[in-house]
Design a protein around this motif. Structure first.
Motif, PDB file in Angstrom:
ATOM      1  N   CYS A 285      29.446  -2.061 -36.706  1.00 22.76           N
ATOM      2  CA  CYS A 285      30.082  -1.076 -37.589  1.00 22.76           C
ATOM      3  C   CYS A 285      31.002  -0.110 -36.851  1.00 22.76           C
ATOM      4  O   CYS A 285      32.026   0.286 -37.383  1.00 22.76           O
ATOM      5  N   HIS A 286      30.606   0.298 -35.642  1.00 28.52           N
ATOM      6  CA  HIS A 286      31.325   1.336 -34.909  1.00 28.52           C
ATOM      7  C   HIS A 286      32.202   0.756 -33.806  1.00 28.52           C
ATOM      8  O   HIS A 286      31.830  -0.222 -33.166  1.00 28.52           O
ATOM      9  N   ALA A 287      33.336   1.413 -33.566  1.00 31.81           N
ATOM     10  CA  ALA A 287      34.110   1.144 -32.353  1.00 31.81           C
ATOM     11  C   ALA A 287      33.359   1.867 -31.251  1.00 31.81           C
ATOM     12  O   ALA A 287      33.258   3.093 -31.260  1.00 31.81           O
ATOM     13  N   ILE A 288      32.787   1.115 -30.317  1.00 33.14           N
ATOM     14  CA  ILE A 288      31.940   1.733 -29.305  1.00 33.14           C
ATOM     15  C   ILE A 288      32.678   2.022 -28.000  1.00 33.14           C
ATOM     16  O   ILE A 288      32.171   2.764 -27.168  1.00 33.14           O
ATOM     17  N   GLY A 289      33.861   1.442 -27.819  1.00 37.96           N
ATOM     18  CA  GLY A 289      34.614   1.640 -26.584  1.00 37.96           C
ATOM     19  C   GLY A 289      35.578   2.800 -26.686  1.00 37.96           C
ATOM     20  O   GLY A 289      35.611   3.529 -27.685  1.00 37.96           O
ATOM     21  N   LYS A 290      36.371   2.960 -25.657  1.00 40.26           N
ATOM     22  CA  LYS A 290      37.351   4.052 -25.627  1.00 40.26           C
ATOM     23  C   LYS A 290      38.555   3.774 -26.512  1.00 40.26           C
ATOM     24  O   LYS A 290      39.329   4.666 -26.807  1.00 40.26           O
ATOM     25  N   ARG A 291      38.727   2.521 -26.923  1.00 37.10           N
ATOM     26  CA  ARG A 291      39.865   2.141 -27.771  1.00 37.10           C
ATOM     27  C   ARG A 291      39.360   1.323 -28.949  1.00 37.10           C
ATOM     28  O   ARG A 291      38.260   0.815 -28.950  1.00 37.10           O
ATOM     29  N   GLY A 292      40.237   1.191 -29.922  1.00 39.30           N
ATOM     30  CA  GLY A 292      39.943   0.327 -31.058  1.00 39.30           C
ATOM     31  C   GLY A 292      39.445   1.086 -32.271  1.00 39.30           C
ATOM     32  O   GLY A 292      39.086   2.253 -32.185  1.00 39.30           O
TER      33      GLY A 292
ATOM     34  N   SER B  74      21.626  12.741  -3.095  1.00 41.83           N
ATOM     35  CA  SER B  74      22.800  13.113  -3.875  1.00 41.83           C
ATOM     36  C   SER B  74      23.730  11.922  -4.076  1.00 41.83           C
ATOM     37  O   SER B  74      24.420  11.829  -5.077  1.00 41.83           O
ATOM     38  N   ALA B  75      23.730  10.984  -3.147  1.00 41.22           N
ATOM     39  CA  ALA B  75      24.553   9.782  -3.300  1.00 41.22           C
ATOM     40  C   ALA B  75      23.971   8.860  -4.360  1.00 41.22           C
ATOM     41  O   ALA B  75      24.688   8.120  -5.012  1.00 41.22           O
ATOM     42  N   ALA B  76      22.661   8.922  -4.562  1.00 41.45           N
ATOM     43  CA  ALA B  76      22.010   8.061  -5.547  1.00 41.45           C
ATOM     44  C   ALA B  76      22.279   8.537  -6.977  1.00 41.45           C
ATOM     45  O   ALA B  76      22.268   7.748  -7.900  1.00 41.45           O
ATOM     46  N   ALA B  77      22.519   9.829  -7.166  1.00 46.08           N
ATOM     47  CA  ALA B  77      22.703  10.370  -8.514  1.00 46.08           C
ATOM     48  C   ALA B  77      23.840   9.687  -9.275  1.00 46.08           C
ATOM     49  O   ALA B  77      23.647   9.290 -10.420  1.00 46.08           O
ATOM     50  N   PRO B  78      25.040   9.521  -8.704  1.00 47.68           N
ATOM     51  CA  PRO B  78      26.095   8.816  -9.441  1.00 47.68           C
ATOM     52  C   PRO B  78      25.714   7.372  -9.772  1.00 47.68           C
ATOM     53  O   PRO B  78      26.054   6.866 -10.830  1.00 47.68           O
ATOM     54  N   SER B  79      24.990   6.728  -8.878  1.00 46.52           N
ATOM     55  CA  SER B  79      24.562   5.355  -9.124  1.00 46.52           C
ATOM     56  C   SER B  79      23.589   5.300 -10.305  1.00 46.52           C
ATOM     57  O   SER B  79      23.693   4.423 -11.159  1.00 46.52           O
ATOM     58  N   ILE B  80      22.667   6.246 -10.351  1.00 45.60           N
ATOM     59  CA  ILE B  80      21.708   6.305 -11.459  1.00 45.60           C
ATOM     60  C   ILE B  80      22.444   6.589 -12.763  1.00 45.60           C
ATOM     61  O   ILE B  80      22.155   5.987 -13.795  1.00 45.60           O
ATOM     62  N   GLN B  81      23.429   7.487 -12.713  1.00 44.64           N
ATOM     63  CA  GLN B  81      24.218   7.801 -13.905  1.00 44.64           C
ATOM     64  C   GLN B  81      24.989   6.574 -14.384  1.00 44.64           C
ATOM     65  O   GLN B  81      25.036   6.298 -15.582  1.00 44.64           O
ATOM     66  N   ARG B  82      25.578   5.834 -13.453  1.00 47.55           N
ATOM     67  CA  ARG B  82      26.307   4.604 -13.839  1.00 47.55           C
ATOM     68  C   ARG B  82      25.363   3.599 -14.481  1.00 47.55           C
ATOM     69  O   ARG B  82      25.727   2.923 -15.448  1.00 47.55           O
ATOM     70  N   GLN B  83      24.151   3.487 -13.961  1.00 50.69           N
ATOM     71  CA  GLN B  83      23.167   2.566 -14.536  1.00 50.69           C
ATOM     72  C   GLN B  83      22.788   2.996 -15.950  1.00 50.69           C
ATOM     73  O   GLN B  83      22.670   2.159 -16.846  1.00 50.69           O
ATOM     74  N   ALA B  84      22.603   4.301 -16.153  1.00 45.76           N
ATOM     75  CA  ALA B  84      22.269   4.810 -17.486  1.00 45.76           C
ATOM     76  C   ALA B  84      23.405   4.536 -18.463  1.00 45.76           C
ATOM     77  O   ALA B  84      23.172   4.102 -19.593  1.00 45.76           O
ATOM     78  N   ILE B  85      24.634   4.769 -18.024  1.00 41.16           N
ATOM     79  CA  ILE B  85      25.798   4.518 -18.886  1.00 41.16           C
ATOM     80  C   ILE B  85      25.875   3.036 -19.246  1.00 41.16           C
ATOM     81  O   ILE B  85      26.109   2.681 -20.404  1.00 41.16           O
ATOM     82  N   GLU B  86      25.670   2.174 -18.289  1.00 44.43           N
ATOM     83  CA  GLU B  86      25.732   0.729 -18.553  1.00 44.43           C
ATOM     84  C   GLU B  86      24.616   0.304 -19.504  1.00 44.43           C
ATOM     85  O   GLU B  86      24.833  -0.500 -20.417  1.00 44.43           O
ATOM     86  N   ALA B  87      23.421   0.848 -19.309  1.00 43.95           N
ATOM     87  CA  ALA B  87      22.307   0.531 -20.222  1.00 43.95           C
ATOM     88  C   ALA B  87      22.633   1.028 -21.625  1.00 43.95           C
ATOM     89  O   ALA B  87      22.354   0.343 -22.620  1.00 43.95           O
ATOM     90  N   GLY B  88      23.247   2.204 -21.728  1.00 43.19           N
ATOM     91  CA  GLY B  88      23.644   2.733 -23.032  1.00 43.19           C
ATOM     92  C   GLY B  88      24.719   1.890 -23.686  1.00 43.19           C
ATOM     93  O   GLY B  88      24.704   1.667 -24.901  1.00 43.19           O
ATOM     94  N   ARG B  89      25.672   1.398 -22.884  1.00 40.65           N
ATOM     95  CA  ARG B  89      26.723   0.525 -23.423  1.00 40.65           C
ATOM     96  C   ARG B  89      26.103  -0.756 -23.979  1.00 40.65           C
ATOM     97  O   ARG B  89      26.485  -1.232 -25.053  1.00 40.65           O
ATOM     98  N   THR B  90      25.130  -1.294 -23.282  1.00 40.82           N
ATOM     99  CA  THR B  90      24.455  -2.510 -23.746  1.00 40.82           C
ATOM    100  C   THR B  90      23.730  -2.256 -25.068  1.00 40.82           C
ATOM    101  O   THR B  90      23.803  -3.076 -25.988  1.00 40.82           O
ATOM    102  N   LEU B  91      23.060  -1.116 -25.174  1.00 39.87           N
ATOM    103  CA  LEU B  91      22.392  -0.765 -26.440  1.00 39.87           C
ATOM    104  C   LEU B  91      23.408  -0.610 -27.565  1.00 39.87           C
ATOM    105  O   LEU B  91      23.195  -1.093 -28.680  1.00 39.87           O
ATOM    106  N   ALA B  92      24.504   0.076 -27.280  1.00 43.45           N
ATOM    107  CA  ALA B  92      25.541   0.279 -28.291  1.00 43.45           C
ATOM    108  C   ALA B  92      26.123  -1.055 -28.738  1.00 43.45           C
ATOM    109  O   ALA B  92      26.351  -1.274 -29.937  1.00 43.45           O
ATOM    110  N   GLN B  93      26.351  -1.947 -27.796  1.00 46.56           N
ATOM    111  CA  GLN B  93      26.904  -3.266 -28.130  1.00 46.56           C
ATOM    112  C   GLN B  93      25.959  -4.030 -29.054  1.00 46.56           C
ATOM    113  O   GLN B  93      26.382  -4.622 -30.040  1.00 46.56           O
ATOM    114  N   SER B  94      24.668  -3.990 -28.760  1.00 46.56           N
ATOM    115  CA  SER B  94      23.724  -4.786 -29.547  1.00 46.56           C
ATOM    116  C   SER B  94      23.313  -4.124 -30.863  1.00 46.56           C
ATOM    117  O   SER B  94      22.957  -4.821 -31.806  1.00 46.56           O
ATOM    118  N   HIS B  95      23.364  -2.790 -30.946  1.00 43.94           N
ATOM    119  CA  HIS B  95      22.875  -2.110 -32.140  1.00 43.94           C
ATOM    120  C   HIS B  95      23.954  -1.463 -33.002  1.00 43.94           C
ATOM    121  O   HIS B  95      23.716  -1.189 -34.172  1.00 43.94           O
TER     122      HIS B  95
END
Length: 122
Positions: free
Chosen positions: A45-52, A20-41
């Motif tokens: 065109c899109h504001a990908i962060g929480k602001r802007g 159960s302690a690993a689940a948040p870590s895996i979720q954080r890794q998925a979010i970071e991988a998704g942020r990297t994809l959003a940044q590169s792709h």
């Protein structure tokens, strides 16, 4: 008897807690991988962060996507390509893990839906 029962609970608790302690870590890794994809792709065109604001005014900000589309429904579009109304969209094809990561990232940046204020009657 009680000692055995207590030992059993301790052993079971030791096995369950790391998972159960690993689940948040895996979720954080998925979010970071998704942020990297959003940044590169998507960020050209899109504001990908929480602001802007989006560089392309017709491209929706990522923080508002859930107000427009059910995020889970975007998985198929990410695997097959998306038709959009805001100009040229680059062709891409994500694998299932990338899609899961991108959707996890999209969920992480969603703005809360603002409720309309009720007007007081006079």
């Amino acid at each position: 008897m009680l000692a055995r029962l207590g030992l059993s609970f301790c052993l079971i608790g030791g096995l369950v807690s790391p998972a159960s302690a690993a689940a948040p870590s895996i979720q954080r890794q998925a979010i970071e991988a998704g942020r990297t994809l959003a940044q590169s792709h998507c960020a050209t065109c899109h504001a990908i962060g929480k602001r802007g604001q989006s560089p392309n005014p017709q491209a929706p900000r990522f923080t508002t996507l859930a107000q427009r589309y059910p995020l889970d429904n975007l998985a198929e579009a990410f695997s097959e390509g998306i038709l959009v109304g805001h100009g040229p969209m680059p062709e891409f094809q994500f694998d299932p893990d990338q899609i899961d990561s991108l959707i996890a990232y999209l969920r992480s940046v969603q703005s809360p839906v603002k409720k309309a204020k009720k007007r007081a009657r006079k």
